[in-house]
Design an enzyme around this catalytic site. Structure first.
Site, PDB file in Angstrom:
ATOM      1  N   GLY A 204      51.461  34.796  40.632  1.00 19.51           N
ATOM      2  CA  GLY A 204      50.234  34.895  39.722  1.00 19.51           C
ATOM      3  C   GLY A 204      49.824  36.505  38.828  1.00 19.51           C
ATOM      4  O   GLY A 204      49.640  36.352  38.071  1.00 19.51           O
TER       5      GLY A 204
ATOM      6  N   LYS B   9      45.791  40.276  35.973  1.00 16.24           N
ATOM      7  CA  LYS B   9      46.206  41.588  35.479  1.00 16.24           C
ATOM      8  C   LYS B   9      46.586  41.789  34.075  1.00 16.24           C
ATOM      9  O   LYS B   9      46.725  42.683  33.522  1.00 16.24           O
ATOM     10  CB  LYS B   9      47.182  42.077  36.507  1.00 16.24           C
TER      11      LYS B   9
ATOM     12  N   HIS C 293      39.216  48.047  38.408  1.00 13.93           N
ATOM     13  CA  HIS C 293      39.952  47.254  39.352  1.00 13.93           C
ATOM     14  C   HIS C 293      39.116  47.592  40.684  1.00 13.93           C
ATOM     15  O   HIS C 293      39.434  47.978  41.532  1.00 13.93           O
ATOM     16  CB  HIS C 293      41.216  47.865  39.769  1.00 13.93           C
TER      17      HIS C 293
ATOM     18  N   MET D  91      46.118  46.898  50.127  1.00  9.38           N
ATOM     19  CA  MET D  91      45.905  47.177  51.688  1.00  9.38           C
ATOM     20  C   MET D  91      44.875  48.404  51.979  1.00  9.38           C
ATOM     21  O   MET D  91      45.347  49.075  53.081  1.00  9.38           O
ATOM     22  CB  MET D  91      47.469  47.612  51.998  1.00  9.38           C
ATOM     23  N   CYS D  92      44.041  48.382  51.178  1.00  5.71           N
ATOM     24  CA  CYS D  92      43.037  49.595  51.765  1.00  5.71           C
ATOM     25  C   CYS D  92      41.588  48.944  52.199  1.00  5.71           C
ATOM     26  O   CYS D  92      40.569  49.652  52.183  1.00  5.71           O
ATOM     27  CB  CYS D  92      42.780  50.524  50.518  1.00  5.71           C
TER      28      CYS D  92
ATOM     29  N   ASN E  61      52.892  39.122  50.934  1.00  6.22           N
ATOM     30  CA  ASN E  61      52.090  39.156  49.772  1.00  6.22           C
ATOM     31  C   ASN E  61      51.595  37.646  49.587  1.00  6.22           C
ATOM     32  O   ASN E  61      51.152  37.320  48.435  1.00  6.22           O
ATOM     33  CB  ASN E  61      52.809  39.407  48.435  1.00  6.22           C
TER      34      ASN E  61
HETATM   35  C1  SPV Z   1      46.925  43.388  43.310  1.00  9.35           C
HETATM   36  O1  SPV Z   1      47.843  43.553  43.489  1.00  9.35           O
HETATM   37  O2  SPV Z   1      45.692  44.401  42.713  1.00  9.35           O
HETATM   38  C2  SPV Z   1      46.191  42.081  42.931  1.00  9.35           C
HETATM   39  C3  SPV Z   1      47.157  41.032  43.124  1.00  9.35           C
HETATM   40  O3  SPV Z   1      44.825  41.896  43.014  1.00  9.35           O
HETATM   41  S1  SPV Z   1      48.065  40.771  41.553  1.00  9.35           S
HETATM   42  O4  SPV Z   1      47.458  39.494  40.955  1.00  9.35           O
HETATM   43  O5  SPV Z   1      49.240  40.664  41.854  1.00  9.35           O
HETATM   44  O6  SPV Z   1      47.743  41.709  40.583  1.00  9.35           O
HETATM   45 MN    MN Z   2      43.740  43.562  42.239  1.00 10.84          MN
END
Ligand code: SPV
Ligand code: MN
Length: 658
Positions: free
Chosen positions: A257, A265, A284, A307-308, A421
């Site tokens: 994705g 993104k 973000h 991861m925060c 992930n």
């Molecule tokens: C991130 O990594 O900040 C996400 C998932 O939200 S991704 O779609 O891989 O960017």
């Molecule tokens: Mn993100």
């Protein structure tokens, strides 16, 4: 005074828009009579959908793409329920999703080596003589377009092409950006149907002058993975190329994705580039409502590196959620207003359980339209993810194919049931606490902005900045996060990630910081800026916070933005009074908050704070060539406050001493 680095001059030149010659794609000439071409290639019904838009650049984009990529068939989706159903079914028919035991649930696998964003192959195509600064990954635009025309030649051969229309942000709104997504992946189209607002009507509303983003994605040649699902095969040909000049993004030979969903993104990079020219912000950030006394709700945005705790903050039980990943912020009538760019969540599933994440748990374990990706599928067609409560299955099928307990990869490393992930995709509307303003065309008024990193030893759990500039520089631009066991490489290494946006910047970093500084300066009363740190430890390495404590920090920030709580002034910002936190812990979590906990958590750690200033000074001097001068001033001022405090007190200053 704010000064600009000379780099920005070249960046300005970059904006002087030399339009790509129409009818020319790389070196290839394409059909001039696009409508005649489309009439031949589309069904009568789909042709009519395109015709109704009266937009020659859409005709051109679709024609060129079909000519290049050569799909077997083409489907054009409007916003109708039948068209959504068509895509949903195509994802299963085309072997990209498989239905699970629970109604509405499907599983999708990405290739074994296609489980995350590919940073090295994500590049900006830069016209000759322009620059985006040394930190961004770029390549010559002509070279990139030429490479693309080779890689895209017949890339959709035998595939079905989906032409889809979406809106970034609510429709019928000053925030809306219409988008056209071309993809030969029904999974991508289905995911975007869950994650974004349909935009065909928005294109009609904006008419022939619509300024839209374009995305073209192909999963490329496929190979079979577990459960007979098909995954991208040619990973050495994986590319994500961003053409800022024409606002088009090319994504090839990938399904994950973050690489393939144009509106996530990829669009973020285009939007950051566009808002830089127009004076608004693309962040973000989560967007949520925090409930306060007397039935009021105050809205916050929040930026956290992965991861925060960003999604778990956004999904906090008892508060309201608007978004968990990307927000647009604009000044409207002298106030900052924000919308969620998205309408769904593409969230990390690892570790979700019924005790800590009751809302996510409920959403994932009930019948609803939901795509799981890269989790384990059990023989009963149920799913299992790492950390899911209950019995861990001993076998099943996952992103590595048939899986059994003890399976190892070619480096003898054990393969867990689900990828770290692994994710879920669903519409926000299935959550019981979705905010009533999710689709409000004017969004919500933002009263507070939160920056949060993973920091074991420096900053206190919650703190308010002195003012906008102090907040943007010291909380936002200086955001760092420590690596975890979940990422490759050494644990505990601090990674610089200004506003948690570094991966998505399409303008030089200093310019981006400058845009944030200028944004708040336009306002008499800008939102308050806070930092949070859920990861502080003591000298022995023991966590100083419980998982649920973040609820209290939110409630305190809610009181602050309404001037309902006092604070202590420290060299790094305003911190809570013990009594206020004690009351909140008692009322919200029914816990007795002890004074010694408060002292441990809110002690100002002078050496660690000074060390951070040194690190930042070095980064801004050596890596960010266009750092605004005010950043250095803010760092110096904070350094002086810390050194003065050390002289008056000591290295570790208890909150009682302020
Ligand atoms: C991130 O990594 O900040 C996400 C998932 O939200 S991704 O779609 O891989 O960017
Ligand atoms: Mn993100």
């Amino acid at each position: 005074m704010i000064s600009f680095h000379p780099l920005l001059n070249s960046e300005k030149r970059y904006h002087s828009e030399v339009p790509l010659q129409k009818g020319n794609w790389g070196n290839r000439l394409v059909t001039q009579n696009t409508l005649a071409f489309l009439k031949k290639r589309l069904s009568q019904k789909d042709y009519q959908k395109i015709l109704n838009l009266h937009n020659p650049s859409i005709n051109q984009f679709i024609t060129t793409s079909i000519e290049m990529c050569n799909p077997k068939t083409v489907f054009v989706g409007s916003d109708s329920i039948e068209d959504l159903q068509y895509v949903r079914e195509a994802a299963v028919r085309n072997h990209e999703e498989k239905t699970l035991a629970m109604k509405g649930h499907t599983i999708h696998f990405d290739g074994y080596y296609d489980q995350a964003r590919d940073k090295s192959q994500t590049k900006f195509l830069l016209p000759a003589g322009t620059s985006l600064g040394p930190e961004l990954n770029t390549m010559d635009r002509n070279e990139g377009l030429n490479e693309l025309s080779q890689l895209m030649d017949n890339v959709m051969s035998g595939h079905e092409l989906f032409v889809k229309f979406y809106s970034l942000g609510p429709v019928n709104s000053p925030f809306s950006i219409p988008c056209i997504q071309l993809t030969d992946s029904a999974y991508v189209a289905h995911s975007e149907d869950l994650l974004y607002r349909q935009g065909y009507q928005e294109f009609l509303r904006q008419g022939p002058n619509a300024r839209f983003f374009k995305f073209i994605h192909s999963q490329g040649a496929l190979e079979e993975a577990g459960l007979g699902l098909r995954v991208s095969k040619n990973r050495e040909k994986r590319r994500v190329y961003i053409d800022l000049q024409d606002e088009v993004i090319y994504s090839l030979n990938t399904q994950y994705g973050g690489n393939s969903l144009g509106l996530k993104k990829l669009a973020m990079r285009l939007a950051i580039h566009r808002c830089n020219q127009e004076g608004w912000l693309v962040e973000h950030m989560l967007l949520m409502g925090v409930r306060g006394p007397k039935g009021r709700t105050s809205y916050f945005t929040g930026a956290f590196p992965s991861m925060c705790g960003k999604t778990s903050t956004a999904m906090m039980n008892g508060e309201t959620i608007i978004g968990d990943d990307i927000a647009y912020l604009r000044i409207i009538d002298g106030k900052v207003r924000a919308v969620n760019v998205e309408a769904g969540i593409f969230g990390i599933i690892e570790g979700i359980n019924d005790t800590n994440d009751p809302l996510q748990w409920a959403a994932l374990t009930h019948p609803t339209e939901l795509i799981f990706s890269n989790v384990l599928v059990t023989p009963e067609k149920d799913v299992f993810w790492n950390g899911k409560p209950g019995v861990r299955p001993t076998s099943g099928v996952n992103f590595s194919g048939n899986w059994f307990d003890g399976k190892v990869d070619d480096k003898e490393k054990s393969i867990p049931p689900s990828h770290k992930n692994a994710r879920f995709t669903f519409r926000l509307e299935i959550l019981p606490n979705v905010d009533a303003h999710l689709h409000d065309p004017l969004g919500v008024e933002v009263q507070g902005i939160i920056y949060g990193g993973r920091d074991s030893d420096t900053s206190v759990p919650v703190e308010e900045s002195f003012n906008w500039t102090h907040g943007i520089v010291m909380k936002g631009a200086c955001l760092e996060s420590e690596t975890t066991a979940a990422t490759l490489g050494k644990e505990g290494v601090r990674v610089f990630n200004p506003m948690s946006n570094i991966d998505f910047l399409s303008i030089p970093i200093g310019r981006y910081i400058q845009n944030n500084l200028v944004f708040g300066k336009k306002l008499p009363a800008p939102p308050r800026i806070f930092s949070v740190n859920y990861f502080l430890k003591d000298n022995e390495g023991t966590w100083l916070n419980d998982k649920n404590d973040k609820e209290i920090w939110l409630k305190w920030m809610e009181l602050r933005v309404n001037d309902d709580a006092d604070a202590l002034t420290t060299p790094t910002g305003y911190i809570p009074l013990y009594e206020d936190l004690q009351t909140l812990f008692d009322k919200i979590l029914h816990k007795h908050y002890k004074k010694h906990q408060y002292i441990k958590q809110f002690t100002t750690r002078i050496p660690e704070n000074l060390a951070k200033i040194q690190r930042m000074e070095t980064i801004f001097r050596t890596r960010i060539l266009d750092t605004p001068a005010i950043v250095f001033e803010a760092l110096k001022d904070q350094q002086k406050r810390l050194e003065d405090a050390r002289r008056s007190y000591e290295d570790y200053i208890s909150p009682d001493q302020w």
